[in-house]
Design a protein around this motif. Structure first.
Motif, PDB file in Angstrom:
ATOM      1  N   THR A  96       0.945  -1.281   0.410  1.00  0.00           N
ATOM      2  CA  THR A  96      -0.169   0.033  -0.171  1.00  0.00           C
ATOM      3  C   THR A  96       0.525   1.137  -0.151  1.00  0.00           C
ATOM      4  O   THR A  96       1.771   1.042   1.201  1.00  0.00           O
ATOM      5  CB  THR A  96      -1.153   0.047   1.200  1.00  0.00           C
ATOM      6  OG1 THR A  96      -2.058  -1.300   0.993  1.00  0.00           O
ATOM      7  CG2 THR A  96      -1.328   1.520   1.126  1.00  0.00           C
ATOM      8  N   SER A 101      -2.653   5.116   2.143  1.00  0.00           N
ATOM      9  CA  SER A 101      -2.835   3.939   3.303  1.00  0.00           C
ATOM     10  C   SER A 101      -3.879   5.501   4.232  1.00  0.00           C
ATOM     11  O   SER A 101      -3.601   6.491   5.026  1.00  0.00           O
ATOM     12  CB  SER A 101      -2.228   3.355   3.763  1.00  0.00           C
ATOM     13  OG  SER A 101      -0.842   4.313   5.399  1.00  0.00           O
ATOM     14  N   ASP A 112      -7.665   2.663  -0.133  1.00  0.00           N
ATOM     15  CA  ASP A 112      -7.756   1.597   1.014  1.00  0.00           C
ATOM     16  C   ASP A 112      -9.603   2.166   1.504  1.00  0.00           C
ATOM     17  O   ASP A 112      -9.204   3.073   2.865  1.00  0.00           O
ATOM     18  CB  ASP A 112      -6.779   2.512   1.879  1.00  0.00           C
ATOM     19  CG  ASP A 112      -6.581   1.088   3.810  1.00  0.00           C
ATOM     20  OD1 ASP A 112      -7.356   0.179   3.379  1.00  0.00           O
ATOM     21  OD2 ASP A 112      -5.307   1.581   4.200  1.00  0.00           O
ATOM     22  N   GLY A 140      -9.603   0.620   5.659  1.00  0.00           N
ATOM     23  CA  GLY A 140      -8.439   0.720   6.356  1.00  0.00           C
ATOM     24  C   GLY A 140      -9.448   2.041   6.855  1.00  0.00           C
ATOM     25  O   GLY A 140      -9.557   2.531   8.232  1.00  0.00           O
TER      26      GLY A 140
END
Length: 346
Positions: free
Chosen positions: A2, A7, A82, A85
């Protein structure tokens, strides 16, 4: 691997910089003062909004507004890289990688024009967008006598509304409900309700992530008609406006005192939760721990410690953080008040 610039973990390493696109009305000094920042050379008195965690662009006025993270990556690219996340699996399952939220600081250096925002249904039918623009104002600073206006006091026919818009005079503002505000107040403004913000108010604003505004009052601000009516014919644009009445009883349901919250609680009326959430965290009786969530966090008073899975950091009034779901539960300690601005619960 990533990209660390996109991220979710990257978001907690630094506070967000200001993101102040140029607007058609004056303001901005209170934003820089609140954030403890010296205005840059580009500040010309027309930077009245700080767009926090923004994936939205200005409808007109050059189309800026998207947040850029450290390293130069635009926030929509970070979210796409992401999504789990940033938002958590439950949010992504319901909303995809859309944050469903735009947060702003807004400083009214002059009274804003009377305007309204379309509903989700109107935006889907006429603007090719799933989001309307219900919004809420969390008042941080207010000069003595500061006033906002929400909703027509009396019911207006379509013809009467059109006549008010044609006249472009003080009758339009006079037709609205005035509300005196002070620091610690919160007001929910449902889509469709005409409204205005008076001079001398610094607010933390949560809204659906669009810049759709029907500028009922536009001549004194020099706005072109395409801007004022979202590129629509005026009669169609005016169909998005609620004709009232908004009674005193209804106004009360749209108001709350966020400053009365101790430890943890909502800053906004319950009706707001379908569109966004704002949680006040103020550790009065001890440390407060809140659950994992994507949030734009604004520290509104004091100083303290903000601890997550990504570590502990000292925070103070004026700090702005973009916190991903992957940061996990967050513990707040110290003599500090912060507000977590979040999307609707998935």
């Amino acid at each position: 691997m990533t990209d660390t610039s996109t991220s979710a973990a990257h978001a907690t390493t630094a506070a967000l910089a200001t993101n102040t696109p140029r607007r058609f009305y004056r303001g901005g000094e209170r934003i820089f003062s609140f954030r403890g920042i010296t205005p840059t050379s580009e500040f010309d008195g027309y930077r009245p909004e700080d767009w926090i965690g923004s994936t939205a662009r200005l409808f007109a006025e050059g189309g800026g507004g998207v947040t850029t993270l450290d390293g130069g990556r635009e926030l929509p690219d970070a979210f796409a890289a992401d999504a789990d996340g940033w938002f958590g699996e439950a949010h992504v399952a319901r909303f995809g990688g859309d944050p469903n939220l735009l947060t702003k600081l807004l400083d009214s250096g002059e009274r804003l024009p009377v305007h309204s925002h379309p509903s989700r249904a109107f935006a889907a039918a006429h603007l090719d967008c799933d989001h309307g623009k219900t919004e809420a104002w969390i008042v941080l600073v207010a000069e003595p006598g500061a006033t906002v206006w929400v909703g027509f006091r009396d019911e207006l026919s379509a013809e009467a509304l059109a006549e008010l818009v044609d006249a472009q005079d003080d009758q339009l503002l006079a037709a609205l409900n005035p509300i005196k505000v002070s620091a610690g107040d919160a007001v929910l403004v449902p889509a469709g309700q005409p409204h205005a913000i008076g001079e001398g108010v610094l607010i933390l604003e949560l809204q659906e992530p669009t810049d759709f505004s029907v500028m009922l009052e536009h001549r004194r601000f020099g706005l072109e008609l395409d801007h004022a009516f979202l590129g629509l014919e005026r009669p169609l644009a005016l169909l998005s406006v609620d004709h009232g009445p908004v009674t005193p009883e209804r106004l009360e349901t749209l108001r709350r005192r966020w400053a009365d919250v101790e430890d943890f609680g909502s800053a906004l009326p319950d009706e707001a939760s379908a569109y966004f959430r704002a949680e006040v965290v103020r550790p009065v009786t001890g440390d407060v721990t809140v659950g994992a969530a994507y949030a734009a966090v604004v520290v509104v008073d004091g100083h303290g410690t903000f601890t997550s899975a990504h570590g502990a950091r000292e925070v103070r009034a004026g700090d702005v953080l973009l916190v991903p779901f992957s940061a996990g539960d967050v513990t707040v300690s110290g003599d500090v008040t912060l507000i977590r601005c979040m999307p609707p619960a998935p």
